[in-house]
Scaffold this active site. Sequence first.
Site: not given
Ligand code: NCD
Length: 316
Positions: A58-59, A86, A108, A136
């Site tokens: 989703r992100t 690599k 990320r 986050h």
């Molecule tokens: C979260 C994350 O990646 O930190 N998910 C997200 O961004 N929707 C929480 C999770 O992974 O549980």
Amino acid sequence: MGFTDKHLLGIEPLSPAAISEILDLAESYVDLNRRPNKHSDVLAGLTQINMFFENSTRTQASFELAGKRLGADVMNMAMQASSIKKGETLIDTALTLNAMHPDLLVVRHPQSGAVDLLAQKVNCSVLNAGDGRHEHPTQALLDALTIRRAKGRLHRLSIAICGDIAHSRVARSNIILLDKMENRIRLIGPPTLMPSGIAEFGCEVYEDMQQGLQDVDVVMMLRLQRERMDGGFIPSEREYYHRYGLDADKLQAAKEDAIVMHPGPMNRGVEIDGDIADDINRSVIQDQVEMGVAVRMAAMDLLARNGQASAAEGMS
Ligand code: NCD
């Protein structure tokens, strides 16, 4: 002072005014996203690169859609198949991309602090889409917008954050944001899933769900983050669900109009009962997803404006 930073690396450096500015602008993008024509051109001509070194559904989709709706050229780097495999370092990858003149890097990374480090090496704006168990920021902002819309305010609310807090960047960013906005925060979970130095957070800590949920306005559930666990943190999933899984019984302790949140991905029957998650009278989980796109559009819009302002200053 509103949001004037070049990067969005965490909630920590933001003032309450900056948080409110992002949320206010996001409201206008909620409206835009509900129209048949969802297009704006505030990022037209700009290049956004998404670098996800950790799996994400989703992100990443949310950031991609946000950039496209604002008219940016969006590229998703397949980091799994990248030169990192690599042996190239994170910084070399970043410098290579930097030479292609992107305007926004959305990153990320599994290591806490990696995104901050990267931001020091590139010229463009960097957005943290989650670094290890550190921060986050867009998740906390989208949660804040969801709460503000459901409850009509974002202060003096009683908010319970439940479950695997120790491994959660979502919990950390939320605690910082909700504390800045002057809410009462309760952390509920087994001691093994509480971060060390919990006292510094200034939250109330509970081991028992029924006690912790007493009269709260918001119940925020978290996923058990097994990928960050290196040992036995819980006896068994069944036992965990029995004690900490949110079901109708435990939810009874909260206020009658309390909302239920979860950042996803959700493990039904582990931290939350499927029926509660799907109950449109209690659960705002789908609203969180909707707010996510709007908040990311607002954050990228403001970062682009801040970037242009600092470039103009540099020229004068
Ligand atoms: C979260 C994350 O990646 O930190 N998910 C997200 O961004 N929707 C929480 C999770 O992974 O549980």
